[in-house]
Design a protein around this motif. Structure first.
Motif, PDB file in Angstrom:
ATOM      1  N   MET A  79       0.907  -1.106  -0.075  1.00 53.34           N
ATOM      2  CA  MET A  79       0.187   0.014  -0.037  1.00 53.34           C
ATOM      3  C   MET A  79       0.739   1.125   0.036  1.00 53.34           C
ATOM      4  SD  MET A  79      -2.955   1.205   2.731  1.00 53.34           S
ATOM      5  CE  MET A  79      -1.837   1.508   4.039  1.00 53.34           C
ATOM      6  N   THR A  80       0.455   2.425  -0.821  1.00 51.69           N
ATOM      7  CA  THR A  80       1.234   3.529  -0.772  1.00 51.69           C
ATOM      8  C   THR A  80       0.491   4.562  -0.064  1.00 51.69           C
ATOM      9  OG1 THR A  80       2.143   2.910  -3.019  1.00 51.69           O
ATOM     10  CG2 THR A  80       2.127   5.361  -2.317  1.00 51.69           C
ATOM     11  N   ILE A  81       1.237   5.118   0.950  1.00 48.24           N
ATOM     12  CA  ILE A  81       0.315   6.028   1.675  1.00 48.24           C
ATOM     13  C   ILE A  81       1.068   7.465   1.108  1.00 48.24           C
ATOM     14  CG2 ILE A  81       0.092   7.080   3.862  1.00 48.24           C
ATOM     15  CD1 ILE A  81       0.900   4.572   4.969  1.00 48.24           C
ATOM     16  N   ARG A  82      -0.101   8.452   0.921  1.00 47.01           N
ATOM     17  CA  ARG A  82       0.360   9.735   0.555  1.00 47.01           C
ATOM     18  C   ARG A  82      -0.306  10.647   1.415  1.00 47.01           C
ATOM     19  NH1 ARG A  82      -0.486   7.304  -4.331  1.00 47.01           N
ATOM     20  NH2 ARG A  82       1.094   7.353  -5.915  1.00 47.01           N
ATOM     21  N   LEU A  83       0.824  11.337   2.162  1.00 45.77           N
ATOM     22  CA  LEU A  83       0.230  12.462   3.062  1.00 45.77           C
ATOM     23  C   LEU A  83       0.497  13.884   2.484  1.00 45.77           C
ATOM     24  CD1 LEU A  83       2.264  10.962   6.147  1.00 45.77           C
ATOM     25  CD2 LEU A  83      -0.172  10.807   5.515  1.00 45.77           C
ATOM     26  N   LYS A  84      -0.543  14.896   2.768  1.00 46.96           N
ATOM     27  CA  LYS A  84      -0.417  16.066   2.602  1.00 46.96           C
ATOM     28  C   LYS A  84      -0.684  16.991   3.870  1.00 46.96           C
ATOM     29  CE  LYS A  84      -1.881  15.712  -2.185  1.00 46.96           C
ATOM     30  NZ  LYS A  84      -2.995  16.098  -3.080  1.00 46.96           N
ATOM     31  N   ILE A  85       0.289  17.904   4.303  1.00 47.07           N
ATOM     32  CA  ILE A  85       0.462  18.583   5.524  1.00 47.07           C
ATOM     33  C   ILE A  85      -0.006  20.207   4.945  1.00 47.07           C
ATOM     34  CG2 ILE A  85       1.668  19.258   7.691  1.00 47.07           C
ATOM     35  CD1 ILE A  85       1.250  16.234   7.094  1.00 47.07           C
ATOM     36  N   ALA A  86      -1.056  20.590   5.320  1.00 45.35           N
ATOM     37  CA  ALA A  86      -1.708  22.116   5.155  1.00 45.35           C
ATOM     38  C   ALA A  86      -0.776  22.927   6.103  1.00 45.35           C
ATOM     39  CB  ALA A  86      -2.912  22.267   5.357  1.00 45.35           C
ATOM     40  N   ALA A  87      -0.586  24.038   5.661  1.00 44.96           N
ATOM     41  CA  ALA A  87      -0.157  25.093   6.584  1.00 44.96           C
ATOM     42  C   ALA A  87      -0.973  24.994   7.989  1.00 44.96           C
ATOM     43  CB  ALA A  87       0.010  26.409   6.012  1.00 44.96           C
ATOM     44  N   SER A  88      -0.376  25.296   9.002  1.00 50.80           N
ATOM     45  CA  SER A  88      -0.934  25.232  10.304  1.00 50.80           C
ATOM     46  C   SER A  88      -1.827  26.557  10.576  1.00 50.80           C
ATOM     47  CB  SER A  88       0.065  25.063  11.612  1.00 50.80           C
ATOM     48  OG  SER A  88       0.881  26.206  11.573  1.00 50.80           O
ATOM     49  N   THR A  89      -2.989  26.381  11.296  1.00 50.06           N
ATOM     50  CA  THR A  89      -3.689  27.499  11.679  1.00 50.06           C
ATOM     51  C   THR A  89      -3.862  27.493  13.155  1.00 50.06           C
ATOM     52  OG1 THR A  89      -5.448  26.094  11.690  1.00 50.06           O
ATOM     53  CG2 THR A  89      -5.131  27.415   9.662  1.00 50.06           C
ATOM     54  N   ALA A  90      -3.812  28.885  13.702  1.00 53.53           N
ATOM     55  CA  ALA A  90      -4.067  29.123  15.250  1.00 53.53           C
ATOM     56  C   ALA A  90      -5.489  29.363  15.334  1.00 53.53           C
ATOM     57  CB  ALA A  90      -3.170  30.464  15.576  1.00 53.53           C
TER      58      ALA A  90
END
Length: 112
Positions: free
Chosen positions: A72-83
């Motif tokens: 299985m291939t896992i693709r992750l996307k991390i968005a810019a953090s928000t406060a």
């Protein structure tokens, strides 16, 4: 936005498949989610994501079964953090595929 791709092979005799549909074993969804969490922790430690932070599963859909012996291939996307007024929120989306077929997808929020 940060993107990462990780391959996760499942051996043919994966222990999580014992008793999980004996005639047609599959990798349970909880194992898939645990592997997604492990990938986040392993690959984003420098950004301090998932280390001691509270996590909410915003969405998780399992579209096709993952079978023992498949990778299985896992693709992750991390968005810019928000406060937020109470804490910092980090959104992580994931998509898992086997041989280019999407098998699971979802989104997690980490608060810290």
């Amino acid at each position: 936005m940060i993107e990462v791709k990780i391959d996760r092979p499942y051996e043919p005799a994966h222990r999580a498949t014992e008793g999980h549909f004996a005639a047609h074993p599959i990798i349970p969804g909880v194992v898939i989610l645990a592997d997604v969490m492990r990938a986040i922790r392993d690959h984003f430690a420098a950004e301090d994501i998932a280390s001691g932070q509270a996590c909410t599963i915003r969405a998780a859909k399992f579209l096709r079964p993952v079978l023992p012996g498949q990778t299985m291939t896992i693709r992750l996307k991390i968005a810019a953090s928000t406060a937020t007024p109470d804490a910092r929120k980090q959104a992580v989306s994931f998509e898992c595929s086997v041989a280019e077929t999407v098998v699971a997808k979802g989104a997690l929020d980490f608060y810290g």
